[in-house]
Design an enzyme around this catalytic site. Sequence first.
Site, PDB file in Angstrom:
ATOM      1  N   ARG A 114       0.874  -1.184   0.000  1.00 15.88           N
ATOM      2  CA  ARG A 114       0.000   0.000   0.000  1.00 15.88           C
ATOM      3  C   ARG A 114       0.905   1.226   0.000  1.00 15.88           C
ATOM      4  O   ARG A 114       1.766   1.376   0.867  1.00 15.88           O
ATOM      5  CB  ARG A 114      -0.893  -0.026   1.241  1.00 15.88           C
ATOM      6  CG  ARG A 114      -1.786   1.200   1.426  1.00 15.88           C
ATOM      7  CD  ARG A 114      -2.857   1.265   0.344  1.00 15.88           C
ATOM      8  NE  ARG A 114      -3.897   2.237   0.667  1.00 15.88           N
ATOM      9  CZ  ARG A 114      -3.760   3.562   0.553  1.00 15.88           C
ATOM     10  NH1 ARG A 114      -2.606   4.077   0.150  1.00 15.88           N
ATOM     11  NH2 ARG A 114      -4.768   4.359   0.838  1.00 15.88           N
ATOM     12  N   GLU A 122     -11.311   5.112  -5.434  1.00 15.73           N
ATOM     13  CA  GLU A 122     -11.493   3.660  -5.457  1.00 15.73           C
ATOM     14  C   GLU A 122     -11.923   3.142  -6.831  1.00 15.73           C
ATOM     15  O   GLU A 122     -12.567   3.853  -7.616  1.00 15.73           O
ATOM     16  CB  GLU A 122     -12.548   3.251  -4.420  1.00 15.73           C
ATOM     17  CG  GLU A 122     -12.210   3.627  -2.989  1.00 15.73           C
ATOM     18  CD  GLU A 122     -11.036   2.844  -2.435  1.00 15.73           C
ATOM     19  OE1 GLU A 122     -10.646   1.827  -3.046  1.00 15.73           O
ATOM     20  OE2 GLU A 122     -10.510   3.246  -1.379  1.00 15.73           O
ATOM     21  N   ARG A 166      -0.391  -5.750   4.547  1.00 12.78           N
ATOM     22  CA  ARG A 166       0.204  -5.121   3.364  1.00 12.78           C
ATOM     23  C   ARG A 166       1.425  -4.296   3.766  1.00 12.78           C
ATOM     24  O   ARG A 166       1.438  -3.646   4.812  1.00 12.78           O
ATOM     25  CB  ARG A 166      -0.810  -4.215   2.665  1.00 12.78           C
ATOM     26  CG  ARG A 166      -2.046  -4.917   2.166  1.00 12.78           C
ATOM     27  CD  ARG A 166      -3.032  -3.946   1.529  1.00 12.78           C
ATOM     28  NE  ARG A 166      -3.486  -2.928   2.472  1.00 12.78           N
ATOM     29  CZ  ARG A 166      -4.393  -1.994   2.189  1.00 12.78           C
ATOM     30  NH1 ARG A 166      -4.927  -1.959   0.964  1.00 12.78           N
ATOM     31  NH2 ARG A 166      -4.762  -1.114   3.095  1.00 12.78           N
TER      32      ARG A 166
END
Length: 228
Positions: A114, A122, A166
């Site tokens: 990330r 999004e 992540r």
Amino acid sequence: MTEYLLSAGICMAIVSILLIGMAISNVSKGQYAKRFFYFATSCLVLTLVVVSSLSSSANASQTDNGVNRSGSEDPTVYSATSTKKLHKEPATLIKAIDGDTVKLMYKGQPMTFRLLLVDTPETKHPKKGVEKYGPEASAFTKKMVENAKKIEVEFDKGQRTDKYGRGLAYIYADGKMVNEALVRQGLAKVAYVYKPNNTHEQLLRKSEAQAKKEKLNIWSEDNADSGQ
């Protein structure tokens, strides 16, 4: 060691002063007393020079590498070297997931990353769906990483992973930071800023301010008031 030498130098200075006093009291007694006076004076001058040099050396050693021996940091030295503590590590691309997420092969293992300090619209959110400029941000990131001959990751000073496992990092494509490039094109906002993972915050905010000024993409007039 320096402290002991300083103490010895101070003692020598005191002895030299006493010798000068003795010489002055006997200076009228002959040539030998005068020579003794000159000798004692020379010793005092030499001692003072040595003590001064040792004192300067001791002060310099107190701020070795930006940290005082007392444990407190020298802010001037620290601020000049803080960004140098980050370093880039090689990785290879597996795929670009969306505008601010990529999957890389890192240290022989697949890992999702990330991008630090940024948030793009999004494209795959279960509730938000596809947001305006989301596809453009995804395409921009995909093009950068897929066309790059060299991919690198740069972790910041804080936690390296989020609650989803992540990696949290700055991603570089042929030496250019993807995080900053997205912000500069108005395809991402500066977001999720948590110290100490904010070394490049000012760089990103500067790019964001320029994108706003030029009204690029999410900062265009149609979207400026909508919070996009």
